[in-house]
Motif scaffolding. Structure first.
Motif, mmCIF file in Angstrom:
data_model
loop_
_atom_site.group_PDB
_atom_site.id
_atom_site.type_symbol
_atom_site.label_atom_id
_atom_site.label_comp_id
_atom_site.label_asym_id
_atom_site.label_seq_id
_atom_site.Cartn_x
_atom_site.Cartn_y
_atom_site.Cartn_z
ATOM 1 N N ASP A 94 1.001 -1.145 -0.101
ATOM 2 C CA ASP A 94 0.157 0.010 -0.024
ATOM 3 C C ASP A 94 0.619 1.301 0.010
ATOM 4 N N ARG A 95 1.991 1.314 0.767
ATOM 5 C CA ARG A 95 2.638 2.593 0.824
ATOM 6 C C ARG A 95 3.477 2.651 -0.383
ATOM 7 N N ALA A 96 3.858 1.492 -0.876
ATOM 8 C CA ALA A 96 4.847 1.774 -2.265
ATOM 9 C C ALA A 96 3.982 2.335 -3.273
ATOM 10 N N ARG A 97 2.686 2.128 -3.118
ATOM 11 C CA ARG A 97 1.645 2.792 -4.256
ATOM 12 C C ARG A 97 1.653 4.223 -3.867
ATOM 13 N N ASP A 98 1.744 4.349 -2.532
ATOM 14 C CA ASP A 98 1.547 5.948 -2.207
ATOM 15 C C ASP A 98 2.933 6.568 -2.545
ATOM 16 N N GLY A 99 4.052 6.118 -2.740
ATOM 17 C CA GLY A 99 5.368 6.577 -2.909
ATOM 18 C C GLY A 99 6.254 6.263 -1.801
#
Length: 143
Positions: free
Chosen positions: A28-33
């Motif tokens: 999830d955090r990877a998708r948010d950068g």
């Protein structure tokens, strides 16, 4: 000598649950950068230099310390509501430890190296045991 942090792992029943949650939250955090894995707390550790000398966060799951993650950074910040917070930057690898009983507490606590449970290491009967059986044995006081 490194200083550690002890924290309750709320909402998790097993180390496997924690590992699954870490994988999910990292995706999830990877998708948010966000590249790094972190845990957000309200309080900033005052003994930051000692912690960053190789300290870990030891997770208390169902009343016992069962695993740890290496702390790689501490980043204070202010959230959107103006409240001071802290990101404990963690290595995503979960290292299983010998089980050590702990009573419930709020927040986190410092954990001296001499009081920290040892890592299980390579092949270990406890690590290979099904999570449900480990939990039942721990509840009976056999682990």
């Amino acid at each position: 000598m490194a200083l550690h942090i002890l924290k309750l792992c709320v909402g998790v029943d097993t180390v496997e649950d924690l590992e699954a949650w870490i994988a999910h939250i990292r995706a999830d955090r990877a998708r948010d950068g966000h590249e790094h894995h972190f845990h957000t707390t309200r309080m900033v550790p005052q003994r930051k230099p000692e912690i960053l000398e190789g300290g870990s966060i030891y997770w208390v799951i169902k009343g016992t310390v069962q695993c740890r993650q290496r702390l790689v950074g501490i980043e204070p910040f202010t959230d959107g509501q103006g409240i001071g917070r802290c990101r404990l930057m963690l290595d995503p690898e979960v290292v299983r430890t010998h089980w050590q009983p702990r009573r419930p507490f709020q927040g986190w606590r410092y954990l001296k190296p001499d009081d920290a449970p040892e890592d299980l290491g390579g092949s270990n009967v406890l690590a290979e045991m099904p999570p449900k059986l480990r939990l039942e044995l721990a509840e009976l006081g056999l682990l």
